[in-house]
Design a protein around this motif. Structure first.
Motif, PDB file in Angstrom:
ATOM      1  N   ARG A   1     -19.625 -63.971  16.184  1.00  0.00           N
ATOM      2  CA  ARG A   1     -19.050 -63.013  15.241  1.00  0.00           C
ATOM      3  C   ARG A   1     -20.013 -62.802  14.075  1.00  0.00           C
ATOM      4  NH1 ARG A   1     -14.122 -65.811  16.459  1.00  0.00           N
ATOM      5  NH2 ARG A   1     -12.603 -64.376  17.359  1.00  0.00           N
ATOM      6  N   ASP A   2     -19.945 -61.607  13.518  1.00  0.00           N
ATOM      7  CA  ASP A   2     -20.720 -61.353  12.308  1.00  0.00           C
ATOM      8  C   ASP A   2     -19.951 -61.876  11.095  1.00  0.00           C
ATOM      9  OD1 ASP A   2     -18.740 -59.471  11.720  1.00  0.00           O
ATOM     10  OD2 ASP A   2     -20.018 -57.741  12.148  1.00  0.00           O
TER      11      ASP A   2
ATOM     12  N   GLU B   1     -25.333 -69.687  20.665  1.00  0.00           N
ATOM     13  CA  GLU B   1     -26.082 -70.074  19.463  1.00  0.00           C
ATOM     14  C   GLU B   1     -27.380 -69.292  19.345  1.00  0.00           C
ATOM     15  OE1 GLU B   1     -26.252 -74.330  20.052  1.00  0.00           O
ATOM     16  OE2 GLU B   1     -24.491 -74.652  18.760  1.00  0.00           O
ATOM     17  N   ALA B   2     -28.052 -69.067  20.469  1.00  0.00           N
ATOM     18  CA  ALA B   2     -29.294 -68.281  20.452  1.00  0.00           C
ATOM     19  C   ALA B   2     -29.006 -66.848  20.017  1.00  0.00           C
ATOM     20  CB  ALA B   2     -29.950 -68.298  21.837  1.00  0.00           C
ATOM     21  N   GLU B   3     -27.923 -66.284  20.496  1.00  0.00           N
ATOM     22  CA  GLU B   3     -27.537 -64.926  20.105  1.00  0.00           C
ATOM     23  C   GLU B   3     -27.212 -64.876  18.611  1.00  0.00           C
ATOM     24  OE1 GLU B   3     -26.439 -60.817  20.656  1.00  0.00           O
ATOM     25  OE2 GLU B   3     -27.655 -62.204  21.829  1.00  0.00           O
ATOM     26  N   ALA B   4     -26.458 -65.846  18.115  1.00  0.00           N
ATOM     27  CA  ALA B   4     -26.097 -65.880  16.697  1.00  0.00           C
ATOM     28  C   ALA B   4     -27.330 -66.045  15.821  1.00  0.00           C
ATOM     29  CB  ALA B   4     -25.098 -67.005  16.432  1.00  0.00           C
TER      30      ALA B   4
ATOM     31  N   ALA C   1     -18.287 -60.431   8.902  1.00  0.00           N
ATOM     32  CA  ALA C   1     -16.992 -59.765   8.706  1.00  0.00           C
ATOM     33  C   ALA C   1     -15.959 -60.211   9.746  1.00  0.00           C
ATOM     34  CB  ALA C   1     -17.167 -58.253   8.767  1.00  0.00           C
ATOM     35  N   GLY C   2     -16.376 -61.010  10.719  1.00  0.00           N
ATOM     36  CA  GLY C   2     -15.454 -61.493  11.746  1.00  0.00           C
ATOM     37  C   GLY C   2     -15.394 -60.628  12.989  1.00  0.00           C
ATOM     38  N   THR C   3     -16.237 -59.621  13.067  1.00  0.00           N
ATOM     39  CA  THR C   3     -16.278 -58.743  14.236  1.00  0.00           C
ATOM     40  C   THR C   3     -16.927 -59.475  15.404  1.00  0.00           C
ATOM     41  OG1 THR C   3     -16.525 -56.838  12.775  1.00  0.00           O
ATOM     42  CG2 THR C   3     -17.081 -56.512  15.101  1.00  0.00           C
ATOM     43  N   VAL C   4     -16.289 -59.411  16.573  1.00  0.00           N
ATOM     44  CA  VAL C   4     -16.837 -60.055  17.762  1.00  0.00           C
ATOM     45  C   VAL C   4     -18.057 -59.268  18.233  1.00  0.00           C
ATOM     46  CG1 VAL C   4     -16.410 -60.654  20.178  1.00  0.00           C
ATOM     47  CG2 VAL C   4     -14.607 -61.006  18.466  1.00  0.00           C
TER      48      VAL C   4
ATOM     49  N   GLY D   1     -22.208 -66.153  13.397  1.00  0.00           N
ATOM     50  CA  GLY D   1     -21.838 -67.537  13.675  1.00  0.00           C
ATOM     51  C   GLY D   1     -21.143 -67.632  15.018  1.00  0.00           C
ATOM     52  N   VAL D   2     -20.985 -68.857  15.498  1.00  0.00           N
ATOM     53  CA  VAL D   2     -20.362 -69.106  16.805  1.00  0.00           C
ATOM     54  C   VAL D   2     -19.045 -69.850  16.598  1.00  0.00           C
ATOM     55  CG1 VAL D   2     -20.616 -70.265  19.039  1.00  0.00           C
ATOM     56  CG2 VAL D   2     -22.611 -69.230  17.936  1.00  0.00           C
ATOM     57  N   ALA D   3     -18.018 -69.379  17.294  1.00  0.00           N
ATOM     58  CA  ALA D   3     -16.715 -70.062  17.280  1.00  0.00           C
ATOM     59  C   ALA D   3     -16.405 -70.517  18.703  1.00  0.00           C
ATOM     60  CB  ALA D   3     -15.627 -69.112  16.788  1.00  0.00           C
ATOM     61  N   ASP D   4     -16.009 -71.778  18.838  1.00  0.00           N
ATOM     62  CA  ASP D   4     -15.617 -72.313  20.142  1.00  0.00           C
ATOM     63  C   ASP D   4     -14.141 -71.986  20.351  1.00  0.00           C
ATOM     64  OD1 ASP D   4     -14.959 -73.758  22.400  1.00  0.00           O
ATOM     65  OD2 ASP D   4     -15.843 -75.639  21.703  1.00  0.00           O
ATOM     66  N   GLU D   5     -13.880 -71.061  21.239  1.00  0.00           N
ATOM     67  CA  GLU D   5     -12.513 -70.663  21.565  1.00  0.00           C
ATOM     68  C   GLU D   5     -12.174 -71.055  23.003  1.00  0.00           C
ATOM     69  OE1 GLU D   5     -11.897 -66.558  20.494  1.00  0.00           O
ATOM     70  OE2 GLU D   5     -12.527 -66.915  18.423  1.00  0.00           O
ATOM     71  N   SER D   6     -12.768 -72.154  23.445  1.00  0.00           N
ATOM     72  CA  SER D   6     -12.550 -72.654  24.804  1.00  0.00           C
ATOM     73  C   SER D   6     -11.123 -73.153  24.968  1.00  0.00           C
ATOM     74  CB  SER D   6     -13.511 -73.810  25.100  1.00  0.00           C
ATOM     75  OG  SER D   6     -14.848 -73.393  24.989  1.00  0.00           O
TER      76      SER D   6
END
Length: 181
Positions: free
Chosen positions: A88-89, A105-108, A91-94, A115-120
């Motif tokens: 997400r950026d 993590e590489a993409e972020a 602003a919280g946009t996916v 940032g990266v959120a673990d939503e597993s």
């Protein structure tokens, strides 16, 4: 003389509470063993494979590898539900969704302020262990791959309360674990 050997075409299904996870119908032996071997290598790295003497960080790494192993055997849709890392950026946009933490993590890192959120899918450790043992049976043909595994949870409690009533017949058995059709 003719021998007919069938291949499974329907995914294996594990029902875990409200979740239904589907696993590939067939797995080539080398793919399964490679994935299983990676899991065992991680386990052996820590304390010679003795789960009880592992630190919290070591256990987190081991459970992360267990989840990665399981996801490699799942259908693409189930893997995306089981392991889900969202970029997400600010602003919280996916921005993107990944099944591998490293790729997320590489993409972020590539995107400013992301940032990266673990939503597993969250499951208790004992359920992960039961699921792990079940897939080893499914793909191992009922036989565990060579090598020992110390990644075992204690048996689930029998439930209910103890009583002074008669014991059930010794011929009856209790089924425990995840079942597949």
């Amino acid at each position: 003389m003719k021998k007919t050997i069938t291949l499974s075409t329907e995914p294996h299904e594990a029902e875990i509470g409200p979740h239904r996870l589907f696993f590939q119908p067939e797995m080539y032996g080398d793919e399964f063993l490679d994935a299983y071997s990676q899991l065992q290598d991680v386990q052996k790295t820590f304390s010679g494979g003795d789960v009880e003497s592992m630190s919290t960080d070591q256990l987190r790494t081991l459970y992360s590898q267990m989840r990665r192993f399981l996801s490699r055997l799942m259908t693409e849709e189930s893997a995306a539900e089981f392991l889900r890392f969202v970029v997400r950026d600010a602003a919280g946009t996916v921005l993107s969704v990944h099944t591998e933490l490293e790729k997320a993590e590489a993409e972020a890192a590539r995107l400013d302020g992301a940032g990266v959120a673990d939503e597993s899918m969250r499951l208790p450790d004992r359920v992960l262990v039961e699921l792990l043992e079940w897939v080893v049976e499914v793909y191992g043909g009922g036989n565990r791959p060579t090598g020992s595994s110390n990644v075992s949870a204690p048996a689930s409690s029998r439930g209910g309360t103890g009583g002074k009533g008669r014991l059930p017949s010794r011929a009856s058995t209790r089924a425990v674990g995840v079942s597949a059709p």
